[in-house]
Scaffold this active site. Structure first.
Site, PDB file in Angstrom:
ATOM      1  N   LYS A   1       0.833  -1.211   0.000  1.00  0.00           N
ATOM      2  CA  LYS A   1       0.000   0.000   0.000  1.00  0.00           C
ATOM      3  C   LYS A   1       0.864   1.258   0.000  1.00  0.00           C
ATOM      4  O   LYS A   1       0.492   2.266  -0.598  1.00  0.00           O
ATOM      5  CB  LYS A   1      -0.967   0.005   1.194  1.00  0.00           C
TER       6      LYS A   1
ATOM      7  N   LYS B   1      -3.726  -9.879  -7.521  1.00  0.00           N
ATOM      8  CA  LYS B   1      -5.100 -10.079  -7.035  1.00  0.00           C
ATOM      9  C   LYS B   1      -6.015  -8.936  -7.490  1.00  0.00           C
ATOM     10  O   LYS B   1      -5.561  -7.799  -7.658  1.00  0.00           O
ATOM     11  CB  LYS B   1      -5.118 -10.224  -5.507  1.00  0.00           C
TER      12      LYS B   1
ATOM     13  N   LYS C   1      -9.645  -3.197  -5.262  1.00  0.00           N
ATOM     14  CA  LYS C   1     -10.531  -2.038  -5.458  1.00  0.00           C
ATOM     15  C   LYS C   1      -9.770  -0.860  -6.036  1.00  0.00           C
ATOM     16  O   LYS C   1     -10.330  -0.008  -6.698  1.00  0.00           O
ATOM     17  CB  LYS C   1     -11.118  -1.592  -4.103  1.00  0.00           C
TER      18      LYS C   1
HETATM   19  P1  TYM Z   1     -10.887  -5.613   2.346  1.00  0.00           P
HETATM   20  O1  TYM Z   1     -11.939  -4.581   2.570  1.00  0.00           O
HETATM   21  O2  TYM Z   1      -9.715  -5.262   1.508  1.00  0.00           O
HETATM   22  O3  TYM Z   1     -11.529  -6.919   1.721  1.00  0.00           O
HETATM   23  C1  TYM Z   1     -12.670  -7.543   2.290  1.00  0.00           C
HETATM   24  C2  TYM Z   1     -12.540  -9.050   2.146  1.00  0.00           C
HETATM   25  O4  TYM Z   1     -12.355  -9.408   0.770  1.00  0.00           O
HETATM   26  C3  TYM Z   1     -11.233 -10.270   0.633  1.00  0.00           C
HETATM   27  N1  TYM Z   1     -10.604 -10.015  -0.682  1.00  0.00           N
HETATM   28  C4  TYM Z   1     -10.383 -10.952  -1.600  1.00  0.00           C
HETATM   29  N2  TYM Z   1     -10.635 -12.280  -1.609  1.00  0.00           N
HETATM   30  C5  TYM Z   1     -10.299 -12.967  -2.734  1.00  0.00           C
HETATM   31  N3  TYM Z   1      -9.737 -12.385  -3.827  1.00  0.00           N
HETATM   32  C6  TYM Z   1      -9.457 -11.067  -3.850  1.00  0.00           C
HETATM   33  N4  TYM Z   1      -8.932 -10.510  -4.938  1.00  0.00           N
HETATM   34  C7  TYM Z   1      -9.794 -10.284  -2.707  1.00  0.00           C
HETATM   35  N5  TYM Z   1      -9.664  -8.964  -2.391  1.00  0.00           N
HETATM   36  C8  TYM Z   1     -10.167  -8.822  -1.149  1.00  0.00           C
HETATM   37  C9  TYM Z   1     -10.310  -9.894   1.775  1.00  0.00           C
HETATM   38  O5  TYM Z   1      -9.424 -10.950   2.082  1.00  0.00           O
HETATM   39  C10 TYM Z   1     -11.303  -9.623   2.886  1.00  0.00           C
HETATM   40  O6  TYM Z   1     -11.666 -10.822   3.527  1.00  0.00           O
HETATM   41  N6  TYM Z   1      -8.198  -5.731   6.552  1.00  0.00           N
HETATM   42  C11 TYM Z   1      -9.428  -6.129   5.945  1.00  0.00           C
HETATM   43  C12 TYM Z   1     -10.655  -5.606   6.671  1.00  0.00           C
HETATM   44  C13 TYM Z   1     -10.717  -5.918   8.126  1.00  0.00           C
HETATM   45  C14 TYM Z   1     -10.999  -7.185   8.702  1.00  0.00           C
HETATM   46  C15 TYM Z   1     -11.006  -6.963  10.105  1.00  0.00           C
HETATM   47  C16 TYM Z   1     -11.218  -8.450   8.175  1.00  0.00           C
HETATM   48  C17 TYM Z   1     -10.582  -5.022   9.132  1.00  0.00           C
HETATM   49  N7  TYM Z   1     -10.753  -5.640  10.327  1.00  0.00           N
HETATM   50  C18 TYM Z   1     -11.245  -8.014  11.012  1.00  0.00           C
HETATM   51  C19 TYM Z   1     -11.461  -9.497   9.069  1.00  0.00           C
HETATM   52  C20 TYM Z   1     -11.464  -9.265  10.451  1.00  0.00           C
HETATM   53  C21 TYM Z   1      -9.480  -5.592   4.530  1.00  0.00           C
HETATM   54  O7  TYM Z   1      -8.839  -4.634   4.181  1.00  0.00           O
HETATM   55  O8  TYM Z   1     -10.396  -6.191   3.751  1.00  0.00           O
END
Ligand code: TYM
Length: 328
Positions: free
Chosen positions: A113, A195, A198
């Site tokens: 990032k 991957k 967004k």
């Molecule tokens: P975030 O918002 O980036 O993504 C949300 C969820 O989507 C999954 N994900 C993917 N899975 C498969 N292929 C992809 N290309 C892909 N891109 C995203 C992520 O693994 C995630 O499960 N840090 C986390 C948010 C968070 C969180 C938490 C998650 C904050 N606190 C506590 C679990 C528990 C994040 O940025 O997710």
């Protein structure tokens, strides 16, 4: 019998895409009856990158509506907004004081990032995994359903929880990652070695859950593949492999059955089938979202109920942490 508890979160930054859905949200929905579920729109995490305040507020509600449209059911799950519960940043601070710089320095998402956004490398972005650990540990979660990219953050969560329990006394449950066998890492359509994300800029990079059937067809047709013409699961053919995985999750068919269905057929036919199955899976979500987005009062009510339900759990954990650390 008491059900195991799962906790997971998603950031309200940009539109939710097929990777988020297949890697995380679909699994939250599909296993709702199996667990006691707590899901969170992690808006405090979102401000580690610059956000327009008006848009952030809007996106937070939109994401909550989208999760409900995907099938999060308030009878089985609690949904809330992270910033509504002050114990999240409060616990993150205490965890910060128990995570070494060395361990935090190893987090690869921070490096990725920072490279993507070199003009805004802030301390919050560095500490992001401590806030994520706090989210999970506050609710004494048994499991955390996420995509593969969150695995390292979960290891850090487990490590800090074990260290805390050892140093101060038993307090946190040690959560297990729940990562799907297929779909844990959906790749970019235009760049199948990275991957789906967004923040990627290409217009053909991601399929968003609100894309129209025409947009989906166009993106899949343009998806990077190769010049070999057989449709087989081969990890070395990254573009094809990614499309096959997407197709497999959405059809629930076995690898063998899929290969057999497309034996002797070319990319044109295969891509049409992939587009079709995505369109049909996303159609009800898009329709439900349109219905729900006109019901802001209803969404606010659901979020309020969710907050009220989970707040006592967060408070109980945080009070215990404070006492163990000597903060009263
Ligand atoms: P975030 O918002 O980036 O993504 C949300 C969820 O989507 C999954 N994900 C993917 N899975 C498969 N292929 C992809 N290309 C892909 N891109 C995203 C992520 O693994 C995630 O499960 N840090 C986390 C948010 C968070 C969180 C938490 C998650 C904050 N606190 C506590 C679990 C528990 C994040 O940025 O997710």
């Amino acid at each position: 019998m008491n059900k195991k508890r799962v906790f997971s979160g998603i950031q309200p930054t940009g539109q939710i895409h097929l990777g988020n859905y297949l890697g995380a949200v679909k699994n939250w929905v599909d296993s709702q009856s199996e667990y006691e579920n707590i899901f969170c729109v992690v808006n405090s995490h979102a401000i580690t990158t610059a956000q327009n305040p008006v848009e952030l507020r809007e996106k937070t509600y939109q994401l909550a509506s989208m999760l409900l449209a995907c099938g999060i059911d308030m009878k089985k799950s609690s949904l809330f907004i992270q910033s509504e519960i002050d114990e999240h940043p409060s616990l993150a601070w205490i965890l910060d004081c128990n995570i070494s710089m060395g361990e935090m320095n190893r987090m690869t998402q921070f490096k990725d990032k920072s490279l993507k956004n070199p003009t805004n490398v802030n301390v919050g972005l560095f500490n992001y995994p401590a806030l994520m650990a706090a989210d999970i540990l506050l609710y004494q979660a048994d499991g955390v359903p996420v995509g593969e990219d969150q695995k390292q953050h979960l290891e850090l969560t487990r490590n800090v929880a074990m260290k805390f329990n050892r140093d101060f006394g038993e307090c946190f449950k040690i959560p297990e990652p729940i990562i799907p066998k297929v779909g844990a890492r959906v790749m970019g359509l235009d760049d199948p070695n990275n991957k789906m994300s967004k923040s990627a800029l290409g217009t053909n990079h991601a399929i968003f859950l609100l894309d129209t059937p025409e947009e989906i067809t166009k993106k899949i047709k343009k998806a990077t593949t190769d010049s070999l013409n057989s449709i087989v699961f081969d990890k070395n053919r990254a573009g094809l492999y990614n499309l096959l995985n997407i197709y497999q999750i959405l059809t629930n068919k076995s690898t063998e059955a899929i290969e057999k269905d497309f034996e002797g057929k070319g990319y044109g036919l295969f891509k049409s089938a992939v587009a079709e199955v995505i369109i049909e899976n996303l159609r009800p979500i898009r329709e439900k979202y349109q219905e729900l987005s006109a019901e802001k009062g209803y969404i606010e009510e659901i979020l309020k109920t969710g907050t009220q339900k989970v707040r006592p759990i967060a408070k109980a954990t945080y009070d215990k942490v404070k006492e163990l650390v000597g903060l009263i």
